[in-house]
Design a protein around this motif. Structure first.
Motif, short mmCIF file in Angstrom:
data_model
loop_
_atom_site.label_atom_id
_atom_site.label_comp_id
_atom_site.label_asym_id
_atom_site.label_seq_id
_atom_site.Cartn_x
_atom_site.Cartn_y
_atom_site.Cartn_z
N TRP A 40 0.88 -1.18 0.00
CA TRP A 40 0.00 0.00 0.00
C TRP A 40 0.91 1.22 0.00
O TRP A 40 1.64 1.46 0.96
CB TRP A 40 -0.88 -0.01 1.25
N SER A 42 1.04 4.50 0.77
CA SER A 42 0.18 5.36 1.59
C SER A 42 0.48 6.84 1.37
O SER A 42 1.63 7.27 1.47
CB SER A 42 0.44 5.01 3.07
N GLY A 43 -0.56 7.61 1.14
CA GLY A 43 -0.39 9.06 1.00
C GLY A 43 0.10 9.68 2.29
O GLY A 43 0.96 10.57 2.28
N LEU A 44 -0.46 9.20 3.41
CA LEU A 44 -0.02 9.72 4.70
C LEU A 44 1.47 9.44 4.91
O LEU A 44 2.25 10.32 5.27
CB LEU A 44 -0.84 9.07 5.83
N ASP A 54 -0.33 15.59 5.07
CA ASP A 54 -1.19 14.78 4.18
C ASP A 54 -2.37 15.64 3.70
O ASP A 54 -3.53 15.32 3.94
CB ASP A 54 -1.67 13.54 4.96
N ASP A 81 -2.25 4.91 -3.15
CA ASP A 81 -3.21 5.82 -2.54
C ASP A 81 -3.12 7.13 -3.34
O ASP A 81 -2.21 7.93 -3.13
CB ASP A 81 -2.81 6.04 -1.08
N ASN A 118 -6.44 14.32 5.70
CA ASN A 118 -6.43 12.94 6.19
C ASN A 118 -7.70 12.66 6.99
O ASN A 118 -8.16 13.51 7.76
CB ASN A 118 -5.18 12.69 7.06
N SER A 119 -8.24 11.46 6.81
CA SER A 119 -9.53 11.11 7.38
C SER A 119 -9.55 11.14 8.91
O SER A 119 -10.61 11.19 9.52
CB SER A 119 -9.93 9.71 6.92
N PHE A 120 -8.39 11.07 9.54
CA PHE A 120 -8.34 11.01 11.00
C PHE A 120 -8.05 12.35 11.65
O PHE A 120 -7.85 12.43 12.85
CB PHE A 120 -7.28 10.00 11.46
N ARG A 155 -12.86 4.66 -2.93
CA ARG A 155 -12.90 4.77 -1.45
C ARG A 155 -14.05 5.66 -1.02
O ARG A 155 -14.16 6.81 -1.44
CB ARG A 155 -11.57 5.32 -0.98
N HIS A 186 -14.19 3.21 4.60
CA HIS A 186 -13.31 3.69 5.66
C HIS A 186 -14.12 4.10 6.89
O HIS A 186 -15.24 4.61 6.76
CB HIS A 186 -12.49 4.87 5.15
N VAL A 211 -9.34 -0.52 6.19
CA VAL A 211 -8.11 0.02 6.76
C VAL A 211 -8.32 0.09 8.27
O VAL A 211 -8.82 1.10 8.79
CB VAL A 211 -7.84 1.44 6.20
N ALA A 234 -2.02 0.37 7.19
CA ALA A 234 -1.80 1.56 6.36
C ALA A 234 -0.60 2.43 6.71
O ALA A 234 -0.20 3.26 5.88
CB ALA A 234 -3.06 2.42 6.36
#
Ligand code: SPV
Ligand code: MG
Length: 305
Positions: A40, A42-44, A54, A81, A118-120, A155, A186, A211, A234
């Motif tokens: 993977w 990963s973009g992060l 990110d 990603d 970033n999703s987080f 995604r 996600h 993920v 990830a």
């Protein structure tokens, strides 16, 4: 077997398969050495390794350079990603061209807006792309790819954005209709409950990828039983390397010596092994004129002291 077919085989595998994050050529090689069947990208992790955030701070061509090193470094496929695709459908088309040219097997695009977050990242409002617009990106990617085996993972960020399960399910099935080869659903919850709820209601139009960064205690068996096909670990090599680098830097700074670390870290010979120095030495014997080879041996002896 070529990399795109290898990735397709993972999607079609009857058992749960695992992807491991990498962020440069070295980490990609370590993923392969550990026995994983897919990387993977990963973009992060790639952005963190470049020292930026990110949020698409690195340009897409800078990311492409990293991906090319990773692709050259391994024989296993890489799922890229690709964030939102770095623009609209037209940017996605060019991206697909470039990824195929550089030997990347598959890409994942997410239904957010450029520049993504970033999703987080708590407190950030996660804006979603319109469904029709994102479907257009999927169709554009599928129409552009030259290798029929190149795969597109769509995604769904509806759960991340708090838009609810019906919207997540609707987006997933429409993305499958548009031609996505897999859906990544996600979640940022600390349990996999909403993932399981998604799986119970999903029409299984295509395989599902997850993920589990925020729900790490969910067992692989439970994910497999829920019908999930691919799990992405990830960011764990990035995080492991940060801890190792911090500890090494602090120790050396404190002790003004590398002695206590010597037995804990990779040897220089390990570095040469991962770089495949042996192959170059064999090639020198084959390709360098003998007087040149002798000179190289002398030079190496001099460098070694
Ligand atoms: C990444 O690894 O960059 C991802 C996964 O996109 S996440 O960080 O969970 O958004
Ligand atoms: Mg990402």
């Amino acid at each position: 077997m070529n990399k795109t077919t290898q990735f397709r085989n993972l999607l079609a595998s009857p058992k749960l398969e695992f992807l491991m994050e990498a962020h440069n050529g070295l980490s990609a090689k370590l993923v392969q050495e550990a026995g994983f069947k897919c990387v993977w990208a990963s973009g992060l992790a790639m952005s963190a390794a470049m020292g930026v955030r990110d949020h698409n701070e690195a340009s897409w061509t800078q990311v492409l350079e990293v991906l090319e090193f990773m692709s050259d470094a391994v024989d296993i496929p890489i799922l890229v990603d690709a964030d939102t695709g770095y623009g609209n459908f037209n940017n996605v088309r060019r991206l697909v061209r470039k990824l195929e040219q550089r030997g990347l097997a598959a890409m994942c695009i997410e239904d957010k807006l450029f520049p993504k977050t970033n999703s987080f990242i708590a407190g950030e409002k996660q804006e979603l792309a319109g469904v029709e617009e994102f479907m257009g990106k999927i169709r554009a990617a599928k129409d552009t790819q030259r290798d029929a085996q190149f795969a597109l993972v769509a995604r769904v960020e509806a759960l991340i954005a708090g838009r609810g399960m019906p919207e997540a399910l609707d987006r997933a099935s429409r993305y499958a209709e548009a031609g996505a080869d897999a859906i990544l659903i996600h979640s940022k919850k600390s349990t996999a409950d909403e993932i399981f709820s998604f799986m119970q209601q999903w029409n299984h139009a295509c395989p599902v990828v997850v993920v589990p960064t925020m729900y790490p205690s969910t067992s692989a068996q439970t994910l497999q039983d829920a019908g999930i096909k691919l799990v992405i670990w990830a960011n764990h090599l990035l995080r492991a390397s940060m801890t190792a680098m911090q500890q090494a830097a602090e120790t050396i700074q404190r002790e003004h010596s590398v002695l206590s670390l010597e037995h804990q870290i990779a040897t220089v010979a390990d570095v040469f092994r991962v770089q495949n120095e042996a192959e170059l030495q064999a090639a020198e014997k084959r390709y360098l004129p003998s007087h040149r080879a002798v000179q190289v041996v002398k030079d190496k002896a001099r460098i070694r002291g």
